[in-house]
Enzyme design. Structure first.
Site, PDB file in Angstrom:
ATOM      1  N   GLY A 114       5.883  67.090  91.769  1.00 15.95           N
ATOM      2  CA  GLY A 114       6.970  66.240  91.252  1.00 15.95           C
ATOM      3  C   GLY A 114       7.991  66.986  90.422  1.00 15.95           C
ATOM      4  N   ASP A 164      13.855  67.460 102.495  1.00 12.05           N
ATOM      5  CA  ASP A 164      12.705  68.226 101.987  1.00 12.05           C
ATOM      6  C   ASP A 164      11.733  68.585 103.113  1.00 12.05           C
ATOM      7  OD1 ASP A 164      13.924  67.204  99.684  1.00 12.05           O
ATOM      8  OD2 ASP A 164      12.026  67.049  98.615  1.00 12.05           O
TER       9      ASP A 164
HETATM   10  C1  MEV Z   1      13.939  64.809  96.254  1.00 19.59           C
HETATM   11  O1  MEV Z   1      13.358  66.104  96.405  1.00 19.59           O
HETATM   12  C2  MEV Z   1      15.314  64.794  96.855  1.00 19.59           C
HETATM   13  C3  MEV Z   1      16.033  63.441  96.817  1.00 19.59           C
HETATM   14  O2  MEV Z   1      17.315  63.637  97.405  1.00 19.59           O
HETATM   15  C4  MEV Z   1      15.271  62.388  97.584  1.00 19.59           C
HETATM   16  C5  MEV Z   1      15.275  62.653  99.088  1.00 19.59           C
HETATM   17  O3  MEV Z   1      16.139  63.356  99.602  1.00 19.59           O
HETATM   18  O4  MEV Z   1      14.382  62.094  99.750  1.00 19.59           O
HETATM   19  C6  MEV Z   1      16.235  62.948  95.391  1.00 19.59           C
END
Ligand code: MEV
Length: 328
Positions: A114, A164
């Site tokens: 996280g 991601d």
């Molecule tokens: C989280 O690592 C990145 C965000 O843009 C959420 C996402 O893209 O799923 C905040």
């Protein structure tokens, strides 16, 4: 047993805005999660990790996360970690069409949970890859990335981008805009990470930005401006223009901060890196706590971060050219 590893990532540009269809450029780095999956003779799922969060935990349960036993580890961490593994195993069961198959899953991770370095994506990618291989199927990278995305999407309550998971599955620098995901040429980047020892709740942070965007036109404009920064950033990346990349990262951090996803410790680390002469610095990932990414060719930013109150760890990260690796 099948074992796969997948890398974490930093966002050079575009987190949060990517959830609303703007482009983003994450970049895989050589910190990895390794997941071993072994089929059991019953239908139970047993998850073991010594270092997913720095607190070890072992859980054993047969069904959904509601049936999990009481164990001594932070509730939100356990829920998050189990949710991603649970979701990944559901994807494995879906690929093979066998709903009753059980597994022992072992996770070793160098990626703090996280903290903006893509731990959940790396765990989901590695778990789906190892789980399907354990049952005799090797997925193409695109299907692996898509299934890992579905896992994040479900666990994060329908609020996730493909950034991601695609980055972790393929490695390297990537560009993601909606469902258009592609690899980018990237120069060797002098990446320095600062970590405040904390974590943010991605679902909550994404919901916060969504609320602002719905309430204020200027917040929606801010999200669109992040998209403009990303488009400029792609150009700077293609030219290998580190100075311009840094300037745009600074701008991107300012807008993320305006959207309420920075924190005092993230801002302190960003400023420590900038004051030490880094080309630029910004938070990476969902924010709220966790990591910043800076570009700095000298050792100055790393040294400055190591003395910065609130910074628990700092290290240089190499670009990971390879995404998922089939270890065993
Ligand atoms: C989280 O690592 C990145 C965000 O843009 C959420 C996402 O893209 O799923 C905040």
């Amino acid at each position: 047993m099948a074992v796969s590893s997948a890398p974490g990532k930093v966002y050079l540009f575009g987190e949060h805005a990517v959830v609303y269809g703007e482009p983003a450029v994450p970049c895989a780095i050589e910190v990895r999660a390794r997941v071993g999956v072994e089929q059991r003779s019953d239908n139970k799922l047993r998850i073991h990790s010594e270092d997913l969060s720095l607190d070890g935990f072992t859980v054993e349960y047969a069904g959904s996360a509601d049936e999990r036993p009481d164990v001594d580890v932070s509730e939100s961490l356990l829920t998050a970690a189990m949710g991603y593994v649970d979701g990944a195993i559901e994807q494995v069961r879906d690929v093979t069409g066998d709903d009753d198959v059980g597994f022992d899953v072992t996770i070793e991770s160098d990626i703090p949970l996280g903290a903006g370095l893509g731990s959940s994506a790396a765990v989901a990618v590695a778990a789906i890859d190892a789980g399907t291989r354990e049952l005799g199927t090797t997925l193409e990278i695109d299907e692996l990335a898509e299934r890992a995305y579905q896992t994040e999407y479900d666990v994060q309550g329908g609020q996730a981008s493909r950034a991601d998971t695609f980055c972790s599955a393929t490695g390297g620098a990537v560009r993601v805009e909606g469902d258009d995901c592609r690899s980018l040429e990237a120069p060797d980047l002098p990446i320095v990470i600062g970590f405040d020892g904390g974590a943010g709740d991605t679902g909550e942070l994404v919901a916060g930005v969504r609320g602002l965007r719905e309430e204020y036109e200027f917040a929606a404009d801010t999200v669109e401006s992040i998209g403009d920064i990303v488009r400029n950033g792609e150009q700077a990346l293609a030219e290998g223009n580190i100075e311009e990349l840094g300037r745009l990262m600074n701008f991107n951090h300012g807008l993320l901060s305006a959207l309420g996803v920075s924190s005092r410790s993230l801002d302190s680390m960003v400023w420590a890196a900038r004051d030490a002469g880094a080309n630029g610095a910004k938070l990476t990932g969902a924010g709220g706590g966790g990591c910043i990414v800076a570009l700095d060719e000298s050792d100055e930013a790393e040294t400055a971060l190591s003395y910065t109150p609130g910074c628990k760890d700092t290290f240089r990260a190499e670009l990971a050219d390879t995404g998922v690796r089939r270890v065993e």
